[in-house]
Design a protein around this motif. Sequence first.
Motif, PDB file in Angstrom:
ATOM      1  N   THR A 272     -10.331  54.742  49.337  1.00 49.78           N
ATOM      2  CA  THR A 272     -10.381  53.243  49.479  1.00 49.78           C
ATOM      3  C   THR A 272      -8.804  52.562  49.504  1.00 49.78           C
ATOM      4  OG1 THR A 272     -12.597  53.316  48.501  1.00 49.78           O
ATOM      5  CG2 THR A 272     -11.424  51.054  49.102  1.00 49.78           C
ATOM      6  N   LEU A 273      -8.229  52.844  48.780  1.00 52.59           N
ATOM      7  CA  LEU A 273      -6.715  52.224  48.699  1.00 52.59           C
ATOM      8  C   LEU A 273      -5.853  52.787  49.658  1.00 52.59           C
ATOM      9  CD1 LEU A 273      -6.068  52.084  44.741  1.00 52.59           C
ATOM     10  CD2 LEU A 273      -6.773  50.319  46.333  1.00 52.59           C
ATOM     11  N   GLY A 274      -6.000  54.019  49.895  1.00 53.54           N
ATOM     12  CA  GLY A 274      -5.226  54.479  51.174  1.00 53.54           C
ATOM     13  C   GLY A 274      -5.563  53.897  52.306  1.00 53.54           C
ATOM     14  N   GLY A 275      -7.058  53.683  52.518  1.00 58.25           N
ATOM     15  CA  GLY A 275      -7.346  53.274  53.910  1.00 58.25           C
ATOM     16  C   GLY A 275      -7.118  51.748  53.952  1.00 58.25           C
ATOM     17  N   LEU A 276      -7.231  51.218  52.989  1.00 54.82           N
ATOM     18  CA  LEU A 276      -6.836  49.602  53.168  1.00 54.82           C
ATOM     19  C   LEU A 276      -5.216  49.461  53.208  1.00 54.82           C
ATOM     20  CD1 LEU A 276      -8.878  48.170  50.497  1.00 54.82           C
ATOM     21  CD2 LEU A 276      -9.317  48.216  52.618  1.00 54.82           C
ATOM     22  N   GLY A 282      -1.062  49.703  59.897  1.00 60.08           N
ATOM     23  CA  GLY A 282      -1.335  49.657  61.211  1.00 60.08           C
ATOM     24  C   GLY A 282      -1.430  48.371  62.069  1.00 60.08           C
ATOM     25  N   THR A 283      -1.859  47.263  61.359  1.00 55.76           N
ATOM     26  CA  THR A 283      -2.020  45.909  61.757  1.00 55.76           C
ATOM     27  C   THR A 283      -0.673  45.127  62.002  1.00 55.76           C
ATOM     28  OG1 THR A 283      -4.326  45.453  60.825  1.00 55.76           O
ATOM     29  CG2 THR A 283      -3.244  43.568  61.808  1.00 55.76           C
ATOM     30  N   TYR A 284       0.174  45.438  61.007  1.00 58.07           N
ATOM     31  CA  TYR A 284       1.540  45.031  61.231  1.00 58.07           C
ATOM     32  C   TYR A 284       2.186  45.851  62.313  1.00 58.07           C
ATOM     33  CZ  TYR A 284       6.539  44.246  59.947  1.00 58.07           C
ATOM     34  OH  TYR A 284       7.850  43.887  60.000  1.00 58.07           O
ATOM     35  N   VAL A 298      -2.054  54.774  62.845  1.00 63.38           N
ATOM     36  CA  VAL A 298      -2.298  54.390  61.646  1.00 63.38           C
ATOM     37  C   VAL A 298      -3.435  53.354  61.215  1.00 63.38           C
ATOM     38  CG1 VAL A 298      -1.063  53.470  59.415  1.00 63.38           C
ATOM     39  CG2 VAL A 298       0.325  54.705  61.289  1.00 63.38           C
ATOM     40  N   LEU A 299      -3.680  52.603  62.052  1.00 64.49           N
ATOM     41  CA  LEU A 299      -4.436  51.732  61.866  1.00 64.49           C
ATOM     42  C   LEU A 299      -6.219  52.376  61.924  1.00 64.49           C
ATOM     43  CD1 LEU A 299      -6.025  48.921  61.671  1.00 64.49           C
ATOM     44  CD2 LEU A 299      -5.965  48.750  64.139  1.00 64.49           C
ATOM     45  N   LEU A 300      -6.226  53.535  62.987  1.00 69.35           N
ATOM     46  CA  LEU A 300      -7.470  54.115  62.962  1.00 69.35           C
ATOM     47  C   LEU A 300      -7.671  54.999  61.713  1.00 69.35           C
ATOM     48  CD1 LEU A 300      -7.424  54.952  66.896  1.00 69.35           C
ATOM     49  CD2 LEU A 300      -8.900  53.435  65.628  1.00 69.35           C
ATOM     50  N   ALA A 301      -6.645  55.511  61.409  1.00 76.57           N
ATOM     51  CA  ALA A 301      -6.523  56.404  60.337  1.00 76.57           C
ATOM     52  C   ALA A 301      -7.041  55.957  59.072  1.00 76.57           C
ATOM     53  CB  ALA A 301      -5.299  57.292  60.076  1.00 76.57           C
TER      54      ALA A 301
END
Length: 399
Positions: A272-276, A282-284, A298-301
């Motif tokens: 969860t933390l790694g995904g967030l 990825g958004t940045y 990175v966003l998809l992962a």
Amino acid sequence: MPSRAELPVGAETRGEAARQAPPAATLRPTHRSPLRPTHRSPLHPGAWWLWALALGTAATRTTNPLLLALLIATSAYVVATCRPNAPWARSYSVFFKLALAVLLIRLVFAVALGSPIPGTHVIVTLPEIPLPDWAQGIRLGGKVTVETVLVALYDGLRLATLLICVGAANSLANPTRLLKSLPGALYEIGVAVVVALTYAPNLIADVQRLRAARRLRGRPDSGVRGLVQVALPVLEGALERSVALAAAMDARGYGRTAEVPRRVRRTTTALTLGGLLGVCAGTYGLLTAEGGTYGLPVLLAGLAAALAGLRLGGRRSPRTCYRPDRWDARAWLVAGSGAAVAALLTLAADRTPEALSPGVIPLTAPTLPLWPAAAVLLGLLPSFISPAPRHPTAPKEPS
């Protein structure tokens, strides 16, 4: 067996008519009764929220007042066509009034406090109040130009459109059914969000009911006196509703968790933390020019890791869902129509920014671009896919 002479009068005639009548299986109704209900599964509430948030995203990509007005008209038509007859579905008008209030406040602040945008078309000159040196950059009064008012109008209208889209989601999506669709890991957070979302519709329904009761009794329901006398019963009803909700949650075992192995808990936390963090990175990367190559992977992962963490975290919530809402083809079409509007307006903002952001200096009149306007009209698709069920009416008596 009685003879023909012993039969009562009319029995022979009735027997002949019964033998000549067609069998019951061959009798067919001449018309379909309008009182027969039509059973159709309701649309998934998540589809309504995705559609509304996508329209709000499209509103953030433009300051063209014509396109923003078209977005407002699209959401209003869909709400008028698809809104069910429920107390929580009456909050659209309140959000509309809130959007108008936000727009007026934005205009008042622009006129009273001024704007750093230079303008040559002066509307009026207000008395200016001198301020100390530490308040440089802020002025009270002074010249009010057309450019200042237009910039404030465009920005306020964009924020008002976003609020109206959120109001459309509140009027179309059942918050209780939306809570049923959340994963188990987000159930407790979802309960708090649903309680917050249902507070405004229930408050509006209480105010309307109390004002109608006061009008029937011949008592004032407007003005300061009416507001004070209506506010106390409304607050009392909200307190009673909160106590009843707390008792119901306690009786249903709210907050109870199941025992899961320590290894699963650690894996859930790490995913969860790694995904967030991956979603943020990825958004940045997508928003900056340097991170265009690594932003999307990175966003998809990060999304995949976060969803896996939520899936594992659902094991700690031992609850079942009775008759869950299905994400069918209609839900895909509704959510896809909103996503298409957001994607096409984002593309138009990159290709033709001057059409979606009309200039103020020099002063130019906004024009309606054709293919972005046609893209906004794609948001009308839910009104044809999932209209509100019509209430049957009794057939008219023949004259």
